[in-house]
Design a protein around this motif. Structure first.
Motif, PDB file in Angstrom:
ATOM      1  N   ASN A  11       0.839  -1.185   0.000  1.00 22.62           N
ATOM      2  CA  ASN A  11       0.000   0.000   0.000  1.00 22.62           C
ATOM      3  C   ASN A  11       0.884   1.249   0.000  1.00 22.62           C
ATOM      4  OD1 ASN A  11      -2.808   1.265   0.489  1.00 22.62           O
ATOM      5  ND2 ASN A  11      -1.534   2.208   2.068  1.00 22.62           N
ATOM      6  N   ALA A  12       0.572   2.190  -0.894  1.00 19.76           N
ATOM      7  CA  ALA A  12       1.281   3.468  -0.943  1.00 19.76           C
ATOM      8  C   ALA A  12       0.372   4.548  -0.408  1.00 19.76           C
ATOM      9  CB  ALA A  12       1.709   3.783  -2.365  1.00 19.76           C
ATOM     10  N   SER A  13       0.819   5.280   0.591  1.00 21.62           N
ATOM     11  CA  SER A  13       0.039   6.353   1.201  1.00 21.62           C
ATOM     12  C   SER A  13       0.586   7.700   0.734  1.00 21.62           C
ATOM     13  CB  SER A  13       0.103   6.270   2.726  1.00 21.62           C
ATOM     14  OG  SER A  13      -0.449   5.043   3.170  1.00 21.62           O
ATOM     15  N   ILE A  14      -0.320   8.530   0.200  1.00 21.29           N
ATOM     16  CA  ILE A  14       0.056   9.847  -0.315  1.00 21.29           C
ATOM     17  C   ILE A  14      -0.691  10.901   0.487  1.00 21.29           C
ATOM     18  CG2 ILE A  14       0.060  11.369  -2.327  1.00 21.29           C
ATOM     19  CD1 ILE A  14       0.035   8.860  -4.071  1.00 21.29           C
ATOM     20  N   THR A  15       0.038  11.825   1.073  1.00 18.67           N
ATOM     21  CA  THR A  15      -0.582  12.916   1.823  1.00 18.67           C
ATOM     22  C   THR A  15      -0.732  14.141   0.922  1.00 18.67           C
ATOM     23  OG1 THR A  15       1.582  13.634   2.625  1.00 18.67           O
ATOM     24  CG2 THR A  15       0.345  12.094   4.005  1.00 18.67           C
TER      25      THR A  15
END
Length: 627
Positions: free
Chosen positions: A476-480
């Motif tokens: 999973n890639a989390s982008i803020t």
């Protein structure tokens, strides 16, 4: 095959004095469904009324959307109307008339030949009925009998030769009719490009030169949707996101070398503010209505096959194939092959496709039931009618106002743009991307992919496992701060280390963090197994008490460490007779409301990690619990 005639409708006398304007599509604003087309003309104006007609307009437009914008406030527009006509080509009409004349001449000659053939057949029948020389001719002298036989032989030979000549001529005429029908069919295909005209009058106080006029209108037969390519080649590097537009149009006119803008506005969506109405208890309070949002696939649905002649099974070249209720069409090649695309916005509809060729009986089939080979029956007796060019009913409309737009002020300050092919703008209620370079989009209904921009985005990578549901580990890639990317919901193709992993639905959250699943990591394994399960009856009462113990094992075979999140759950009790107690999940975060259990840790390379989950459940004998 039959063609319907178009009868000429007389227009007001001023229409005949109108000047034709040559226009060109300069730019197009394309929406999720539909497009606003902008055309431009430059013309001189004389003092007073200047009636104009703008030909070559797609017939597939919304009449109410027609707008004419002038750069001079001293000019006034009146008598705005729209009418449908056919593309008129004098050379085509001339050849069309010549073909019809030749066919009529051939038909007349065939009729005379058939009369001659009938007379010969009757004479032949008469001779055959009197070929016996006995009886009536029994008293004839030998020389008279010889003369009779010679006459019979000579005349019968003449009749048979003439019949053969007539049959050959009739066959030649039939071949010529077939050839003429093929040519006529080709002309009819060229003529069938239905176009429309916009009529209007400009009043000017003075004589003016080189005045620019912008005409715009909305067409429903176009659309676009966002798609993405997301690439993660290294968990220590940012991800690459390629933002694309899947676009199509089948308006009947090609957009050549135009400025193309993609807009997320829904022009035909309902704009009324929802209103709460008084609700009396006991009366249904249902506000649900059909969803106005688009629901179609951006993929193409191709229908292809061959068209042949029924009697000979020979391919037919030039057969006209039309998707009914649209301007989409194609023709067969020299092998009888064709291919036609069902546009994305029609793939959920009940579509019909027509097959027609001059000299053959036309055929219309449901698009869902089309065989690979279409067979047409020849109909040489049917004469095709020459299309008469005419005008449809005129439509009057009032002048709408134009939209005001402003430039977008925010910028992607913390991210790197690897490639940007657009100018981003923000209107009061929409977001739009304008291609930096002009482009061409044909009226084919086929979906075309256009790159908008490519970004390099810092992301936090985490491996996530939910072994109770699937014993695989996902990345999973989390982008803020994803809002500044101007993303929209759409399909995303996922790539890792140059390998295509699959397609996901990119859904935008309400939080400030966007989570993107990058698929399974084959280098990390997970298993979940039940170690112990026991049940016993309590000495007093009718309850059963049961205990469960699970072991979750994660194995990292990669050469680098990974951040890992493992998700599991405890059962919840919805009544006082069921009790869940002695819950054990060492090192995990437990949500008592949802029952979810989360472990977060780092797993070194080539290392195993174990997690234990345990709990007890007490419930009535007549009830049960399943894991």
């Amino acid at each position: 095959m039959r063609f319907f005639k178009l009868f000429l409708l007389f227009l007001p006398s001023f229409a005949w004095a109108q000047s034709n304007l040559e226009s060109k599509v300069k730019k197009v604003n394309i929406y999720p469904q539909g497009a606003q087309v902008f055309r431009e003309v430059v013309t001189d104006l004389k003092k007073g009324d200047n009636p104009f007609v703008l030909p070559g307009i797609s017939n597939e437009i919304s009449i109410e959307s027609i707008q004419i914008n002038l750069s001079d406030n001293d000019l006034n527009i009146s008598d705005l109307s729209f009418q449908t006509s056919f593309l008129r080509n004098p050379e085509i009409q001339k050849r069309n008339t010549a073909i019809k004349t030749e066919i009529n001449t051939i038909i007349e000659e065939k009729s005379q030949l058939k009369i001659d053939l009938t007379v010969l057949e009757r004479e032949e029948k008469l001779l055959l009925s009197n070929q016996k020389v006995g009886g009536t001719y029994s008293g004839m002298k030998p020389e008279d009998l010889k003369n009779t036989v010679d006459f019979f032989k000579s005349r019968m030979q003449e009749i048979l030769e003439k019949k053969n000549q007539i049959s050959q001529k009739l066959e030649t005429f039939d071949d010529r009719i077939r050839d003429l029908n093929k040519e006529l069919n080709k002309l009819m295909i060229e003529q069938s490009n239905r176009l429309s005209e916009i009529l209007f009058t400009i009043y000017s106080e003075n004589d003016l030169e080189d005045k620019k006029i912008e005409i715009s209108y909305f067409t429903p037969n176009a659309g676009w949707s966002p798609t993405y390519d997301i690439k993660a080649n290294d968990f220590n590097l940012p991800i690459q996101l390629l933002y694309k537009a899947e676009v199509y149009q089948y308006t009947g006119e090609n957009w050549n070398d135009v400025n193309l803008t993609f807009n997320n506005l829904m022009p035909n969506a309902k704009a009324n503010l929802p209103e709460i109405k008084p609700w009396v208890w006991g009366i249904p309070n249902d506000y649900s209505k059909p969803n106005d949002e688009l629901n179609y696939s951006t993929s193409n649905r191709q229908i292809s096959g061959f068209v042949v002649e029924e009697s000979s099974n020979e391919p037919i070249r030039g057969v006209s194939i039309i998707l009914k209720e649209t301007t989409l069409g194609t023709t067969t090649d020299e092998n009888g092959y064709y291919s036609i695309t069902i546009p994305p916005d029609r793939q959920n509809l009940n579509n019909f496709i027509s097959y027609s060729f001059v000299g053959f009986t036309p055929l219309t089939l449901n698009a869902k039931e089309i065989p690979t080979t279409i067979k047409l029956n020849e109909d040489t007796n049917a004469l095709e009618e020459v299309v008469v060019m005419g005008y449809a009913k005129m439509h009057k409309k009032s002048m709408p106002t134009s939209n005001i737009k402003r430039d977008r002020s925010s910028a992607l300050s913390v991210r790197q743009e690897l490639k940007k092919l657009i100018i981003e703008e923000e209107a009061p209620t929409s977001l739009q991307f304008t291609l930096a370079n002009k482009t061409t989009l044909e009226s084919s209904g086929k979906t075309r992919s256009i790159d908008l921009k490519e970004l390099q985005i810092p992301a936090y990578f985490e491996h996530v496992a939910v072994p109770k549901i699937e014993q695989s580990v996902f990345v999973n890639a989390s982008i803020t701060d994803w809002e500044s990317l101007n993303l929209m919901p759409g399909k995303a193709s996922i790539y890792s280390e140059g390998t295509f992993l699959g397609v996901i639905d990119l859904e935008l959250p309400t939080s400030d963090t966007l989570n993107i699943s990058l698929g399974k990591d084959p280098g990390v394994f997970v298993s979940r197994k039940l170690l112990k399960s026991s049940a016993k009856n309590k000495i007093l009462g009718n309850d059963i008490e049961e205990s469960f113990q699970f072991e979750i094992l994660v194995r990292n075979t990669k050469s680098t460490a990974i951040d890992l999140k493992v998700i599991d759950q405890f059962p919840l009790s919805r009544n006082k007779e069921v009790e869940v107690f002695d819950k054990e999940a060492k090192g995990a975060t437990i949500n008592d409301t949802s029952g979810t259990v989360n472990w977060k840790t780092t797993v070194p390379p080539n290392t195993n990690k174990t997690f234990n989950l345990g709990y007890h459940v007490k419930y009535p004998k007549d009830g049960y619990i399943t894991e």
